[in-house]
Design a protein around this motif. Structure first.
Motif, mmCIF file in Angstrom:
data_model
loop_
_atom_site.group_PDB
_atom_site.id
_atom_site.type_symbol
_atom_site.label_atom_id
_atom_site.label_comp_id
_atom_site.label_asym_id
_atom_site.label_seq_id
_atom_site.Cartn_x
_atom_site.Cartn_y
_atom_site.Cartn_z
ATOM 1 N N ARG A 12 0.826 -1.207 0.000
ATOM 2 C CA ARG A 12 0.000 0.000 0.000
ATOM 3 C C ARG A 12 0.860 1.258 0.000
ATOM 4 N NH1 ARG A 12 -4.555 -1.619 4.587
ATOM 5 N NH2 ARG A 12 -5.591 -3.237 3.367
ATOM 6 N N ASP A 40 -9.347 -0.983 -8.183
ATOM 7 C CA ASP A 40 -10.095 -1.855 -7.288
ATOM 8 C C ASP A 40 -9.984 -1.494 -5.812
ATOM 9 O OD1 ASP A 40 -11.100 -3.256 -9.366
ATOM 10 O OD2 ASP A 40 -10.200 -5.188 -8.850
ATOM 11 N N ASN A 41 -9.023 -0.680 -5.428
ATOM 12 C CA ASN A 41 -8.928 -0.245 -4.034
ATOM 13 C C ASN A 41 -8.276 1.134 -3.994
ATOM 14 O OD1 ASN A 41 -6.039 -0.670 -4.109
ATOM 15 N ND2 ASN A 41 -6.424 -2.858 -3.766
ATOM 16 N N GLY A 42 -8.213 1.701 -2.818
ATOM 17 C CA GLY A 42 -7.758 3.072 -2.679
ATOM 18 C C GLY A 42 -6.318 3.290 -3.079
ATOM 19 N N TRP A 43 -5.425 2.349 -2.724
ATOM 20 C CA TRP A 43 -4.011 2.586 -3.047
ATOM 21 C C TRP A 43 -3.729 2.409 -4.532
ATOM 22 C CZ3 TRP A 43 -5.635 -1.398 0.205
ATOM 23 C CH2 TRP A 43 -5.428 -2.710 -0.238
ATOM 24 N N ARG A 44 -4.475 1.546 -5.199
ATOM 25 C CA ARG A 44 -4.315 1.455 -6.655
ATOM 26 C C ARG A 44 -4.836 2.720 -7.327
ATOM 27 N NH1 ARG A 44 -6.350 -4.772 -7.833
ATOM 28 N NH2 ARG A 44 -4.958 -5.791 -6.330
ATOM 29 N N GLN A 45 -5.953 3.244 -6.839
ATOM 30 C CA GLN A 45 -6.477 4.485 -7.393
ATOM 31 C C GLN A 45 -5.482 5.627 -7.193
ATOM 32 O OE1 GLN A 45 -10.399 5.209 -5.771
ATOM 33 N NE2 GLN A 45 -11.034 3.096 -6.150
ATOM 34 N N ASN A 150 -1.423 -5.788 -8.782
ATOM 35 C CA ASN A 150 -1.847 -6.724 -7.736
ATOM 36 C C ASN A 150 -0.625 -7.393 -7.099
ATOM 37 O OD1 ASN A 150 -1.673 -7.903 -10.356
ATOM 38 N ND2 ASN A 150 -2.959 -9.641 -9.750
#
Length: 397
Positions: A12, A40-45, A150
């Protein structure tokens, strides 16, 4: 199976916070595409947003239902799509993150032992005209550069494989990608190297032409990461390895990493019968072994799919003198004639042994007959893809 809070937190932090350094790489995307899994999640965004900020002039598109490996750059022809692919960044996830190459020895005319490989990025920002990957199905279908975000799933796959073995395993990050040149934009080594350093039986190998090693020098690798540089004669590199760093820059990067305690290997491939090739490859060996004493050297010629050879011919001209040395297709491969390969290998082996008599030398993607002709033992080989020697046999699932 989870990988633990420590490693999830590191993933993250690296994706969401670690500074990106566009100046550290030749890759300059003019288009960024968010594929399946990219948001798909906040840290990827957050990571995707930081990539867009690093390249504000790049066009941004979303194809969130499309797997990253199937995103197809625009272009009327295959050549145009390949060109656009070198300027296209796809961010997404991949399902087949860790796998084992399991062709038996001598299959399809090559002597190749099983080895583990992994994916963290896809394809390469360099543009070598002789690249055999450009003729593969994956590159012809989707030649864009890809970042697979991922990472926590990749670490979990590593753990799963390591739990089923009783001895160390080397995971090769591999002939189909260039993770080191792209690391200033991904920082993936800041996850992978410390993670593998903490695994008793885990080892990593990165094959690279890059000189972008600053991240690596900061990491506690624990002797569990191997760095292998793909080298060629200086004039060969200048003519055919477009966008890749010059030979002396790669050797300086290898020298810096060796000084930081990494095991360093060299791959000299493809050896090409260019004009005055003995002198040019003698100079390569002198420079390479003068910079770093690698743990092993692997030699290889072209071993191309016919489609890759046709692409190379289209780029430099079918009448180029190199192509007069190419033999007819054999078992789905195109190579230089056996007598040419033998002469080049004999010369390189002699030059290496004159300077480093005990240095292990192997061949890559070569026939069993060629191993015998140049006086090397395939059974005892310590080739680039393996942790030790082929005599150990397959690494178990």
């Amino acid at each position: 199976m989870g990988i633990g809070t420590k490693w999830t937190t590191l993933v993250r932090r690296v994706l969401a916070e670690e500074p990106l350094r566009p100046e550290g790489t030749v890759f300059r995307p003019t288009q960024i595409i968010a594929a399946r899994g990219a948001r798909d999640n906040g840290w990827r965004q957050e990571y995707l947003a930081r990539l867009r900020a690093a390249f504000p002039e790049a066009e941004y598109l979303e194809q969130l239902k499309t797997p990253a490996a199937r995103v197809r750059p625009s272009g009327e022809t295959a050549a145009e799509r390949r060109r656009r692919g070198k300027e296209t960044l796809v961010v997404g996830t991949m399902g087949r993150l860790v796998d084992q190459h399991r062709d038996p020895p001598s299959d399809r005319g090559v002597h190749c032992y099983p080895y583990w490989h992994f994916n963290c990025v896809g394809h390469c920002p360099f543009d070598c005209s002789f690249c055999y990957v450009q003729g593969s199905q994956s590159a012809m279908g989707s030649p864009a550069v890809k970042f697979y975000v991922n990472l926590e799933e990749l670490l979990a796959r590593f753990e799963r494989v390591l739990q089923r073995t009783s001895r160390p395993i080397l995971f090769y990050g591999s002939k189909l990608q260039e993770p080191i040149e792209l690391d200033p934009l991904t920082n993936f080594t800041k996850v992978l190297v410390p993670f593998m350093a903490a695994q008793r039986d885990g080892r990593l190998l990165f094959l690279t032409k890059s000189a972008s090693v600053d991240n690596l020098l900061e990491l506690d690798h624990g002797g569990h990461t191997v760095l292998s540089w793909s080298l060629n004669a200086a004039e060969v590199s200048e003519e055919f390895e477009h966008r890749a760093p010059p030979l002396k820059e790669r050797l300086r990067a290898a020298q810096r990493c060796a000084e930081a305690g990494y095991e360093v290997r060299f791959v000299i491939m493809p050896v090409l019968p260019v004009d005055d090739w003995p002198a040019k490859y003698s100079e390569l060996i002198r420079w390479a072994l003068g910079a770093v004493r690698p743990s092993r050297v692997t030699l290889g010629g072209i071993c191309s799919f016919p489609s890759a050879l046709r692409i190379w011919q289209a780029r430099i001209g079918k009448d180029h003198p190199l192509f007069k040395h190419v033999a007819p297709e054999q078992r789905g491969r195109r190579r230089f004639r056996a007598e040419i390969r033998e002469a080049m290998y004999d010369h390189l082996i002699g030059e290496i042994r004159r300077r480093a008599p005990e240095l292990p030398i192997s061949l890559c993607l070569e026939t069993p007959e060629m191993w015998q002709r140049v006086g090397l033992s395939a059974a005892e080989s310590r080739c680039n893809c393996l942790l030790t020697s082929g005599r150990e046999g397959p690494q178990r699932r």
